[in-house]
Design a protein around this motif. Structure first.
Motif, short mmCIF file in Angstrom:
data_model
loop_
_atom_site.label_atom_id
_atom_site.label_comp_id
_atom_site.label_asym_id
_atom_site.label_seq_id
_atom_site.Cartn_x
_atom_site.Cartn_y
_atom_site.Cartn_z
N LYS A 126 0.86 -1.18 0.00
CA LYS A 126 0.00 0.00 0.00
C LYS A 126 0.89 1.23 0.00
O LYS A 126 1.88 1.29 0.72
N GLU A 127 0.55 2.18 -0.83
CA GLU A 127 1.41 3.34 -1.04
C GLU A 127 1.12 4.47 -0.07
O GLU A 127 1.98 5.20 0.32
N ALA A 128 -0.13 4.62 0.28
CA ALA A 128 -0.54 5.71 1.17
C ALA A 128 -1.31 5.10 2.32
O ALA A 128 -1.58 3.91 2.34
N ALA A 129 -1.67 5.94 3.29
CA ALA A 129 -2.50 5.46 4.38
C ALA A 129 -3.82 4.99 3.80
O ALA A 129 -4.49 5.72 3.08
N THR A 130 -4.19 3.75 4.07
CA THR A 130 -5.41 3.19 3.50
C THR A 130 -6.31 2.69 4.61
O THR A 130 -5.89 2.50 5.74
N GLY A 131 -7.56 2.45 4.24
CA GLY A 131 -8.50 1.83 5.15
C GLY A 131 -8.67 2.60 6.43
O GLY A 131 -8.77 3.82 6.46
N ILE A 132 -8.69 1.87 7.53
CA ILE A 132 -8.95 2.46 8.84
C ILE A 132 -7.83 3.40 9.27
O ILE A 132 -8.03 4.26 10.11
N GLU A 133 -6.64 3.29 8.67
CA GLU A 133 -5.53 4.15 9.05
C GLU A 133 -5.85 5.62 8.80
O GLU A 133 -5.35 6.49 9.50
N ARG A 134 -6.66 5.91 7.79
CA ARG A 134 -7.03 7.30 7.53
C ARG A 134 -8.04 7.80 8.56
O ARG A 134 -8.10 8.98 8.85
N LEU A 135 -8.85 6.89 9.08
CA LEU A 135 -9.89 7.30 10.02
C LEU A 135 -9.35 7.51 11.42
O LEU A 135 -9.74 8.42 12.12
N ALA A 136 -8.46 6.63 11.85
CA ALA A 136 -8.01 6.70 13.23
C ALA A 136 -6.53 6.37 13.36
O ALA A 136 -6.16 5.36 13.95
N PRO A 137 -5.64 7.21 12.83
CA PRO A 137 -4.22 6.88 12.90
C PRO A 137 -3.70 6.85 14.33
O PRO A 137 -2.84 6.05 14.67
N SER A 138 -4.23 7.70 15.20
CA SER A 138 -3.74 7.71 16.58
C SER A 138 -4.14 6.44 17.31
O SER A 138 -3.40 5.94 18.15
#
Length: 146
Positions: A126-138
């Motif tokens: 995966k090249e960029a933040a995908t899936g749940i990582e965009r919603l709740a990175p912290s």
């Protein structure tokens, strides 16, 4: 003479306008507040689907390699379902011989994910933040520290 409670049935035009204005403002504020989160949810769902599509396509390509001892040069040989991609996502295939690369890009040309295969073994990146990582990175960072 004392003025008592009104006895008429119904509402005046002014009262209706006040209620409609209040509702409109409430809906407008709620929409402005929730729209960015809604858009992030849509992006996350798209990214998860792209990763799933790349995984399924890579399984198909690996099966082709097992039977033919090479990857196809043209995805039309497999009739890959690249035309059923999520809206705004474009898949590009480059391969043949003993390796291939399948890249998913969004409508701006940004790489979302890549599948690379070599001699029947595939890796997904995966090249960029995908899936749940965009919603709740912290949340994911704190979960990784457990």
């Amino acid at each position: 003479m004392l003025v008592g409670l009104r006895d008429d049935k119904g509402s005046s035009l002014l009262e209706l306008l006040v209620v409609l204005t209040t509702l409109t403002l409430t809906v407008g504020v709620a929409t402005a507040t929730l729209f960015p989160f809604y858009q992030k949810c849509l992006d996350a769902a798209r990214d998860v689907r792209v990763l799933g599509d790349l995984y399924n396509l890579s399984l198909t390509l690996d099966a082709y390699y097992i039977f033919h001892a090479e990857y196809p040069r043209d995805p039309a040989e497999l009739e890959l379902p690249l035309q059923s991609s999520p809206e705004g996502v474009e898949y590009t295939y480059c391969g043949g011989g003993d390796s291939y690369e399948l890249v998913a890009r969004d409508e701006k040309g940004v790489k979302l994910a890549t599948a690379r295969g070599h001699e029947g073994n595939t890796t997904l990146e995966k090249e960029a933040a995908t899936g749940i990582e965009r919603l709740a990175p912290s949340v994911l960072r704190s979960a990784g520290n457990l």
